[in-house]
Design an enzyme around this catalytic site. Sequence first.
Site, PDB file in Angstrom:
ATOM      1  N   ASP A   1       0.851  -1.202   0.000  1.00  0.00           N
ATOM      2  CA  ASP A   1       0.000   0.000   0.000  1.00  0.00           C
ATOM      3  C   ASP A   1       0.881   1.245   0.000  1.00  0.00           C
ATOM      4  O   ASP A   1       0.595   2.237  -0.677  1.00  0.00           O
ATOM      5  CB  ASP A   1      -0.908  -0.009   1.248  1.00  0.00           C
ATOM      6  CG  ASP A   1      -2.205   0.775   1.062  1.00  0.00           C
ATOM      7  OD1 ASP A   1      -2.299   1.543   0.100  1.00  0.00           O
ATOM      8  OD2 ASP A   1      -3.111   0.621   1.890  1.00  0.00           O
TER       9      ASP A   1
ATOM     10  N   CYS B   1      -3.627   5.719  -2.432  1.00  0.00           N
ATOM     11  CA  CYS B   1      -4.237   4.790  -3.392  1.00  0.00           C
ATOM     12  C   CYS B   1      -4.366   5.498  -4.734  1.00  0.00           C
ATOM     13  O   CYS B   1      -4.854   6.629  -4.796  1.00  0.00           O
ATOM     14  CB  CYS B   1      -5.606   4.330  -2.893  1.00  0.00           C
ATOM     15  SG  CYS B   1      -6.467   3.308  -4.099  1.00  0.00           S
TER      16      CYS B   1
HETATM   17  P1  HMG Z   1     -10.014  -5.366 -16.025  1.00  0.00           P
HETATM   18  O1  HMG Z   1      -9.592  -4.419 -17.105  1.00  0.00           O
HETATM   19  O2  HMG Z   1     -11.431  -5.313 -15.622  1.00  0.00           O
HETATM   20  O3  HMG Z   1      -9.716  -6.888 -16.361  1.00  0.00           O
HETATM   21  O4  HMG Z   1      -9.046  -5.148 -14.788  1.00  0.00           O
HETATM   22  P2  HMG Z   1      -9.276  -7.662 -17.602  1.00  0.00           P
HETATM   23  O5  HMG Z   1      -9.358  -9.101 -17.189  1.00  0.00           O
HETATM   24  O6  HMG Z   1     -10.048  -7.199 -18.818  1.00  0.00           O
HETATM   25  O7  HMG Z   1      -7.722  -7.295 -17.819  1.00  0.00           O
HETATM   26  C1  HMG Z   1      -7.241  -6.053 -18.273  1.00  0.00           C
HETATM   27  C2  HMG Z   1      -5.741  -6.150 -18.470  1.00  0.00           C
HETATM   28  O8  HMG Z   1      -5.114  -6.420 -17.229  1.00  0.00           O
HETATM   29  C3  HMG Z   1      -5.341  -7.281 -19.414  1.00  0.00           C
HETATM   30  O9  HMG Z   1      -4.103  -6.885 -20.045  1.00  0.00           O
HETATM   31  C4  HMG Z   1      -5.037  -8.413 -18.465  1.00  0.00           C
HETATM   32  O10 HMG Z   1      -4.124  -9.330 -18.997  1.00  0.00           O
HETATM   33  C5  HMG Z   1      -4.407  -7.664 -17.297  1.00  0.00           C
HETATM   34  P3  HMG Z   1      -4.080  -6.349 -21.559  1.00  0.00           P
HETATM   35  O11 HMG Z   1      -4.739  -7.423 -22.370  1.00  0.00           O
HETATM   36  O12 HMG Z   1      -4.873  -5.062 -21.548  1.00  0.00           O
HETATM   37  O13 HMG Z   1      -2.603  -6.136 -21.831  1.00  0.00           O
HETATM   38  N1  HMG Z   1      -4.607  -8.350 -16.031  1.00  0.00           N
HETATM   39  C6  HMG Z   1      -3.618  -8.659 -15.182  1.00  0.00           C
HETATM   40  N2  HMG Z   1      -2.283  -8.496 -15.256  1.00  0.00           N
HETATM   41  C7  HMG Z   1      -1.558  -8.944 -14.200  1.00  0.00           C
HETATM   42  N3  HMG Z   1      -2.097  -9.534 -13.120  1.00  0.00           N
HETATM   43  C8  HMG Z   1      -3.428  -9.717 -13.021  1.00  0.00           C
HETATM   44  C9  HMG Z   1      -4.234  -9.277 -14.090  1.00  0.00           C
HETATM   45  N4  HMG Z   1      -5.558  -9.301 -14.312  1.00  0.00           N
HETATM   46  C10 HMG Z   1      -5.773  -8.740 -15.484  1.00  0.00           C
HETATM   47  N5  HMG Z   1      -3.939 -10.274 -11.937  1.00  0.00           N
HETATM   48  C11 HMG Z   1      -8.123  -5.546 -12.616  1.00  0.00           C
HETATM   49  C12 HMG Z   1      -9.332  -5.735 -13.535  1.00  0.00           C
HETATM   50  C13 HMG Z   1      -8.573  -5.827 -11.215  1.00  0.00           C
HETATM   51  C14 HMG Z   1      -7.032  -6.479 -13.043  1.00  0.00           C
HETATM   52  C15 HMG Z   1      -7.648  -4.089 -12.753  1.00  0.00           C
HETATM   53  O14 HMG Z   1      -8.730  -3.236 -12.517  1.00  0.00           O
HETATM   54  C16 HMG Z   1      -6.529  -3.740 -11.795  1.00  0.00           C
HETATM   55  O15 HMG Z   1      -5.443  -4.270 -11.877  1.00  0.00           O
HETATM   56  N6  HMG Z   1      -6.786  -2.792 -10.884  1.00  0.00           N
HETATM   57  C17 HMG Z   1      -5.804  -2.332  -9.914  1.00  0.00           C
HETATM   58  C18 HMG Z   1      -6.394  -2.396  -8.559  1.00  0.00           C
HETATM   59  C19 HMG Z   1      -5.377  -2.011  -7.510  1.00  0.00           C
HETATM   60  O16 HMG Z   1      -4.300  -2.573  -7.444  1.00  0.00           O
HETATM   61  N7  HMG Z   1      -5.737  -1.003  -6.662  1.00  0.00           N
HETATM   62  C20 HMG Z   1      -4.923  -0.618  -5.570  1.00  0.00           C
HETATM   63  C21 HMG Z   1      -4.906  -1.669  -4.495  1.00  0.00           C
HETATM   64  S1  HMG Z   1      -6.411  -1.709  -3.526  1.00  0.00           S
HETATM   65  C22 HMG Z   1      -6.095  -0.612  -2.227  1.00  0.00           C
HETATM   66  O17 HMG Z   1      -5.070   0.017  -2.210  1.00  0.00           O
HETATM   67  C23 HMG Z   1      -7.093  -0.528  -1.117  1.00  0.00           C
HETATM   68  C24 HMG Z   1      -6.642  -1.234   0.154  1.00  0.00           C
HETATM   69  O18 HMG Z   1      -5.406  -0.734   0.614  1.00  0.00           O
HETATM   70  C25 HMG Z   1      -7.697  -1.029   1.239  1.00  0.00           C
HETATM   71  C26 HMG Z   1      -8.059   0.466   1.354  1.00  0.00           C
HETATM   72  O19 HMG Z   1      -7.249   1.267   1.788  1.00  0.00           O
HETATM   73  O20 HMG Z   1      -9.168   0.761   0.910  1.00  0.00           O
HETATM   74  C27 HMG Z   1      -6.505  -2.745  -0.061  1.00  0.00           C
HETATM   75 MG    MG Z   2      -5.156   1.078   1.742  1.00  0.00          MG
END
Ligand code: HMG
Ligand code: MG
Length: 302
Positions: free
Chosen positions: A16, A240
């Site tokens: 994070d 984030c």
């Molecule tokens: P999407 O576009 O809906 O899914 O993304 P998709 O299946 O169509 O995939 C899109 C592209 O991502 C494709 O690549 C996939 O291959 C790739 P392209 O064909 O365009 O080259 N892909 C991946 N690559 C690597 N690893 C994977 C993966 N899955 C798909 N696992 C997805 C959906 C969730 C993947 C996207 O929206 C994403 O990566 N989002 C990022 C979310 C994130 O990391 N946010 C920050 C963390 S959460 C946070 O900080 C909150 C927390 O701390 C609690 C709080 O404070 O609230 C936990």
């Molecule tokens: Mg967080």
Amino acid sequence: MNLPFKVKLVDVGPRDGLQNEKAPVPAAVKIELVHRLQEAGLKELEVASFVSPKWVPQMADGLAVMTGIERRADVRYSVLTPNMRGFEAALTAQADEIVVFASASEAFSQRNINCSIAESIERFAPVVAAAKAAGIRVRGAVSCAVGCPYEGDIAPDRVAMVAELMAGIGVQHMGVADTIGVGTPLKVQRAMEAALKYYAIDRLSGHFHDTYGQALGNTLASLQLGVWHFDTSVAGLGGCPYAKGATGNVATEDVVYMLHGMGIETGIDLDKLVDAGQYISDFLGRKPSSRVATALLNKRVG
Ligand code: HMG
Ligand code: MG
């Protein structure tokens, strides 16, 4: 008052904390940070996210980081997994625990993981089942549990709804996350109480960003309910990418100082923790975002 006598902290700094850094942080620096945190006595570390590298480029080297760490048997290393693809990577990386992350706000769910809350639960269900089959622990996070950058205030029943969905697919532990740090102690208690309808106190944690300076108060308010698991970030690193302006999690140093001052055990060596925070802050070219670290570093100089 039902204060716990010990608290478990997950340092989420390597994940994070660093996910939002604009300039790349080399895997070697992330690995050294993990080493210093485990040296300071942290037993749970959130190390990486297996998400799309286009969405969060800073986390693209998760496998290199996970495989580069000199792992300790008594430390649990967790990674974020939004879907089966992420889970496969977590298996390769031999993660001890995975984190599936949902939101109490529909708008944030769409921005963060590009799907609705219901769709996210559908995506997580096979991930949770596969993790269980592989003997990997599963934690859940519920973002925007008190407020959302797009929807504003979030009612406690939204948290209860997501907690029920998470529990329904077998998520073993749930983190109530104040993603943008807008929560105040009583609101946080209401969110915790909502989650407590579906998760026992031993399976619930607080994850508080400190944007409005409320995170320590929110931690204390949660402790008063008996919550004894918290996510914190060394040097207060973080933010984030989908919550503009949100700052890092509450600094691990500040929480450890408060807990030790209250006679609550953490198993963490505060001096070594401050060293770890200074290491990463020096690399990033700024001062630690922790009042306790600043005070102790000033004292060392003086
Ligand atoms: P999407 O576009 O809906 O899914 O993304 P998709 O299946 O169509 O995939 C899109 C592209 O991502 C494709 O690549 C996939 O291959 C790739 P392209 O064909 O365009 O080259 N892909 C991946 N690559 C690597 N690893 C994977 C993966 N899955 C798909 N696992 C997805 C959906 C969730 C993947 C996207 O929206 C994403 O990566 N989002 C990022 C979310 C994130 O990391 N946010 C920050 C963390 S959460 C946070 O900080 C909150 C927390 O701390 C609690 C709080 O404070 O609230 C936990
Ligand atoms: Mg967080």
